[in-house]
Design an enzyme around this catalytic site. Structure first.
Site, PDB file in Angstrom:
ATOM      1  CB  VAL A  54     134.366 -50.464  75.892  1.00 29.69           C
ATOM      2  CG1 VAL A  54     133.483 -50.969  74.745  1.00 29.69           C
ATOM      3  CG2 VAL A  54     134.235 -48.950  76.029  1.00 29.69           C
ATOM      4  N   GLY A 104     131.815 -53.915  79.816  1.00 23.92           N
ATOM      5  CA  GLY A 104     130.411 -53.634  79.506  1.00 23.92           C
ATOM      6  C   GLY A 104     129.857 -54.527  78.418  1.00 23.92           C
ATOM      7  CD  GLU A 105     130.929 -55.783  72.504  1.00 28.04           C
ATOM      8  OE1 GLU A 105     130.411 -56.336  71.527  1.00 28.04           O
ATOM      9  OE2 GLU A 105     131.770 -54.879  72.419  1.00 28.04           O
ATOM     10  CB  SER A 106     132.134 -59.189  78.787  1.00 28.56           C
ATOM     11  OG  SER A 106     133.289 -59.109  77.992  1.00 28.56           O
TER      12      SER A 106
END
Length: 143
Positions: free
Chosen positions: A61, A64-66
């Site tokens: 996650v 993915g968020e980065s």
């Protein structure tokens, strides 16, 4: 935080100048490719595992968020800021060694909102996790 780059600047140069943030750096992320249409980064499994030796789902996650937030900020352009407002992940396989790769592609690139999908895979190309992030785009405050 620095403002976003001009739209004609190379995305990797922009991403390197902006930086990934302390958490991404601690986790060993490295950008491989970066543009509004496609952003790719890698992250080692070692150091990002659960006590049982599997890649931690939260690490997927963070990758993915980065990627999704950085891609949204590149799309937002100068004087604007993209901030995450929703994220979800479905983990379908576990990594125990090597490097994982996240490939981020836009689902929607709007004026006030973006949606990106990030597919995380192992060195054999098997999908490990699918992450979707929604970012709201807002104007930076004027000084």
């Amino acid at each position: 935080m620095t403002d976003t780059a001009p739209t004609d600047e190379n995305g990797l140069v922009w991403a390197a100048r902006r930086g990934m943030g302390a958490l991404a750096e601690k986790m060993g992320m490295e950008f491989v490719e970066f543009s509004v249409d496609r952003a790719v980064a890698t992250m080692p499994v070692e150091g990002n595992t659960q006590p049982v030796g599997l890649m931690h789902g939260g690490a997927y996650v963070v990758l993915g968020e980065s990627l999704g937030s950085m891609a949204a900020n590149l799309h937002a352009g100068p004087g604007r800021l993209a901030v995450g407002i929703d994220i979800n992940a479905t983990h379908t396989r576990s990594a125990t060694s090597g490097v994982v790769t996240g490939v981020c592609t836009p689902v929607h690139l709007g004026r006030s909102m973006t949606v990106h999908e990030i597919a995380v895979s192992d060195e054999q190309g098997r999908r490990l996790s699918t992450i979707r992030i929604t970012n709201m785009i807002k104007d930076l405050p004027r000084d």
